[in-house]
Design a protein around this motif. Structure first.
Motif, PDB file in Angstrom:
ATOM      1  N   THR A  13      21.877   5.509  12.215  1.00  0.00           N
ATOM      2  CA  THR A  13      20.465   5.359  11.881  1.00  0.00           C
ATOM      3  C   THR A  13      19.899   4.168  12.655  1.00  0.00           C
ATOM      4  O   THR A  13      20.606   3.207  12.940  1.00  0.00           O
ATOM      5  CB  THR A  13      20.247   5.139  10.373  1.00  0.00           C
ATOM      6  OG1 THR A  13      20.844   3.896   9.964  1.00  0.00           O
ATOM      7  CG2 THR A  13      20.837   6.278   9.572  1.00  0.00           C
ATOM      8  N   ILE A  65      13.171   5.884   7.269  1.00  0.00           N
ATOM      9  CA  ILE A  65      14.321   5.583   6.425  1.00  0.00           C
ATOM     10  C   ILE A  65      13.905   5.355   4.973  1.00  0.00           C
ATOM     11  O   ILE A  65      14.672   5.630   4.040  1.00  0.00           O
ATOM     12  CB  ILE A  65      15.081   4.348   6.953  1.00  0.00           C
ATOM     13  CG1 ILE A  65      15.585   4.614   8.376  1.00  0.00           C
ATOM     14  CG2 ILE A  65      16.258   3.984   6.045  1.00  0.00           C
ATOM     15  CD1 ILE A  65      16.596   5.717   8.491  1.00  0.00           C
ATOM     16  N   LEU A  71      15.667  11.104   4.742  1.00  0.00           N
ATOM     17  CA  LEU A  71      16.888  10.486   5.251  1.00  0.00           C
ATOM     18  C   LEU A  71      18.115  11.328   4.907  1.00  0.00           C
ATOM     19  O   LEU A  71      18.966  11.596   5.765  1.00  0.00           O
ATOM     20  CB  LEU A  71      17.032   9.080   4.674  1.00  0.00           C
ATOM     21  CG  LEU A  71      18.326   8.329   5.010  1.00  0.00           C
ATOM     22  CD1 LEU A  71      18.501   8.174   6.520  1.00  0.00           C
ATOM     23  CD2 LEU A  71      18.343   6.966   4.314  1.00  0.00           C
ATOM     24  N   VAL A  75      20.792  13.295   7.516  1.00  0.00           N
ATOM     25  CA  VAL A  75      22.252  13.149   7.530  1.00  0.00           C
ATOM     26  C   VAL A  75      22.923  14.505   7.338  1.00  0.00           C
ATOM     27  O   VAL A  75      23.898  14.834   8.036  1.00  0.00           O
ATOM     28  CB  VAL A  75      22.709  12.153   6.446  1.00  0.00           C
ATOM     29  CG1 VAL A  75      24.237  12.107   6.382  1.00  0.00           C
ATOM     30  CG2 VAL A  75      22.153  10.758   6.730  1.00  0.00           C
ATOM     31  N   SER A  90      25.054   2.850   9.155  1.00  0.00           N
ATOM     32  CA  SER A  90      23.746   2.526   8.578  1.00  0.00           C
ATOM     33  C   SER A  90      23.256   1.248   9.242  1.00  0.00           C
ATOM     34  O   SER A  90      23.664   0.141   8.884  1.00  0.00           O
ATOM     35  CB  SER A  90      23.853   2.331   7.062  1.00  0.00           C
ATOM     36  OG  SER A  90      22.593   2.039   6.508  1.00  0.00           O
ATOM     37  N   ASN A  91      22.386   1.408  10.234  1.00  0.00           N
ATOM     38  CA  ASN A  91      21.959   0.280  11.058  1.00  0.00           C
ATOM     39  C   ASN A  91      20.480  -0.050  10.902  1.00  0.00           C
ATOM     40  O   ASN A  91      20.058  -1.159  11.209  1.00  0.00           O
ATOM     41  CB  ASN A  91      22.257   0.598  12.530  1.00  0.00           C
ATOM     42  CG  ASN A  91      21.627  -0.396  13.474  1.00  0.00           C
ATOM     43  OD1 ASN A  91      22.073  -1.533  13.590  1.00  0.00           O
ATOM     44  ND2 ASN A  91      20.551   0.013  14.146  1.00  0.00           N
ATOM     45  N   ASP A 111      16.696  -1.198   3.924  1.00  0.00           N
ATOM     46  CA  ASP A 111      18.033  -1.744   4.149  1.00  0.00           C
ATOM     47  C   ASP A 111      19.018  -1.347   3.045  1.00  0.00           C
ATOM     48  O   ASP A 111      20.092  -0.799   3.331  1.00  0.00           O
ATOM     49  CB  ASP A 111      17.970  -3.259   4.275  1.00  0.00           C
ATOM     50  CG  ASP A 111      17.290  -3.706   5.554  1.00  0.00           C
ATOM     51  OD1 ASP A 111      17.933  -4.347   6.385  1.00  0.00           O
ATOM     52  OD2 ASP A 111      16.094  -3.398   5.736  1.00  0.00           O
ATOM     53  N   GLY A 114      18.422   2.529   1.986  1.00  0.00           N
ATOM     54  CA  GLY A 114      18.755   3.282   3.194  1.00  0.00           C
ATOM     55  C   GLY A 114      20.259   3.431   3.339  1.00  0.00           C
ATOM     56  O   GLY A 114      20.770   4.522   3.641  1.00  0.00           O
ATOM     57  N   ALA A 115      20.998   2.347   3.100  1.00  0.00           N
ATOM     58  CA  ALA A 115      22.460   2.409   3.186  1.00  0.00           C
ATOM     59  C   ALA A 115      23.045   3.259   2.064  1.00  0.00           C
ATOM     60  O   ALA A 115      23.939   4.082   2.296  1.00  0.00           O
ATOM     61  CB  ALA A 115      23.044   1.000   3.135  1.00  0.00           C
ATOM     62  N   THR A 118      22.212   6.916   2.694  1.00  0.00           N
ATOM     63  CA  THR A 118      22.950   7.383   3.867  1.00  0.00           C
ATOM     64  C   THR A 118      24.390   7.709   3.496  1.00  0.00           C
ATOM     65  O   THR A 118      24.928   8.755   3.869  1.00  0.00           O
ATOM     66  CB  THR A 118      22.919   6.320   4.976  1.00  0.00           C
ATOM     67  OG1 THR A 118      21.581   6.174   5.441  1.00  0.00           O
ATOM     68  CG2 THR A 118      23.798   6.711   6.141  1.00  0.00           C
ATOM     69  N   PHE A 138      32.524   4.298   7.276  1.00  0.00           N
ATOM     70  CA  PHE A 138      31.118   4.002   7.013  1.00  0.00           C
ATOM     71  C   PHE A 138      30.887   2.546   7.382  1.00  0.00           C
ATOM     72  O   PHE A 138      31.572   1.655   6.877  1.00  0.00           O
ATOM     73  CB  PHE A 138      30.790   4.245   5.537  1.00  0.00           C
ATOM     74  CG  PHE A 138      29.374   3.932   5.150  1.00  0.00           C
ATOM     75  CD1 PHE A 138      28.305   4.416   5.891  1.00  0.00           C
ATOM     76  CD2 PHE A 138      29.107   3.165   4.026  1.00  0.00           C
ATOM     77  CE1 PHE A 138      26.987   4.136   5.521  1.00  0.00           C
ATOM     78  CE2 PHE A 138      27.796   2.886   3.643  1.00  0.00           C
ATOM     79  CZ  PHE A 138      26.734   3.374   4.391  1.00  0.00           C
ATOM     80  N   ILE A 140      28.028  -0.684   8.020  1.00  0.00           N
ATOM     81  CA  ILE A 140      26.710  -1.202   7.656  1.00  0.00           C
ATOM     82  C   ILE A 140      26.409  -2.436   8.496  1.00  0.00           C
ATOM     83  O   ILE A 140      27.240  -3.341   8.606  1.00  0.00           O
ATOM     84  CB  ILE A 140      26.645  -1.583   6.172  1.00  0.00           C
ATOM     85  CG1 ILE A 140      26.962  -0.381   5.282  1.00  0.00           C
ATOM     86  CG2 ILE A 140      25.269  -2.138   5.828  1.00  0.00           C
ATOM     87  CD1 ILE A 140      27.069  -0.728   3.794  1.00  0.00           C
TER      88      ILE A 140
END
Length: 256
Positions: A13, A65, A71, A75, A90-91, A111, A114-115, A118, A138, A140
């Motif tokens: 992301t 996001i 989102l 995915v 998850s960026n 942030d 979103g994580a 995701t 995974f 982050i």
């Protein structure tokens, strides 16, 4: 060193520029198929074409996001398009400082949630990959700001929350061969990025920040990507639940 990533399926992301783009590029260089998302359609399209030119399968989509359903749908579609997910990164970040309600909400929505969203969307794919191959990952992107505070900061607080969340994910999913690690960059310079804009608009402050780092410079996105991709690879199969600082020793705390 062969990282064992050829043929793996990776999703990033915030993958159209900066650190996210560098992560996507390096994954592709290592032979992984890559899916990315970001908000700018032109940048997503350009990144996907560049990834395909490396000889891998690549796919991208425009996603906000903060829109949880969009989102999760991205995915899910990424996993279906690539034929699985071995690596989920998850960026994406709101990249806002401050103590106002808008800043807090943006950092929480993009942030933190979103994580969380995701991972929840990618989890069935990651569990399947972990069972089949003995390893899935995974990742982050957090920040060194998580460990320092001069004033109330939505950015640092939410980045710290990600590190706590990641440890729980790592411990719960370790028996299922799904790892979770955090990468915490310090100051990272690229044109058009946060510090690129600071250099253009506030050159004296930029120079002050350069002097704060013992290395005398800022990181490149590629250096952060190298750490991320190594942690994502089967070469790091016994590393889970860590927070890796990539900060050139700008932080003074002992990290253990």
């Amino acid at each position: 060193m062969d990282l064992g990533l050829r043929g793996k399926k990776a999703v990033v992301t915030g993958g159209s520029r900066g650190i996210g783009r560098a992560i996507a590029d390096l994954l592709a260089d290592e032979g992984a198929d890559v899916a990315i998302c970001a908000r700018n359609a032109e940048q997503v399209a350009a990144a996907v074409e560049a990834l395909k030119a490396k000889g891998v399968n690549a796919w991208g989509q425009v996603v906000d996001i903060a829109d949880g359903q969009a989102l999760k749908a991205f995915v899910q579609q990424a996993g279906e398009t690539l034929g699985g997910i071995d690596i989920m990164v998850s960026n994406a970040s709101a990249l806002v400082q401050g103590n106002g309600e808008e800043e807090w909400q943006a950092m929480f929505d993009i942030d933190v949630m979103g994580a969380v969203r995701t991972f929840e969307a990618a989890k069935p794919f990651l569990l399947k990959a972990g069972e089949a191959n003995g390893d899935a990952a995974f990742l982050i992107t957090s920040s060194v700001s998580a460990a320092q505070a001069d004033n109330p900061s939505s950015y640092g607080t939410m980045k710290a929350a990600l590190i706590h969340y990641a440890k729980g994910v790592a411990r719960e999913n370790a028996p299922k061969h799904v790892r979770c690690n955090v990468i915490s960059p310090g100051t990272v310079f690229f044109e058009g990025g946060v510090w690129g804009n600071v250099k253009a608009g506030m050159p004296q402050f930029f120079e002050q920040m350069i002097k704060r780092n013992p290395t005398g410079r800022m990181a490149t996105p590629e250096e952060v990507a190298a750490a991320t991709v190594f942690l994502a690879s089967p070469r790091s199969a016994f590393t889970t639940g860590i927070n890796m600082l990539v900060d050139g020793a700008i932080s003074s705390r002992v990290n253990f």
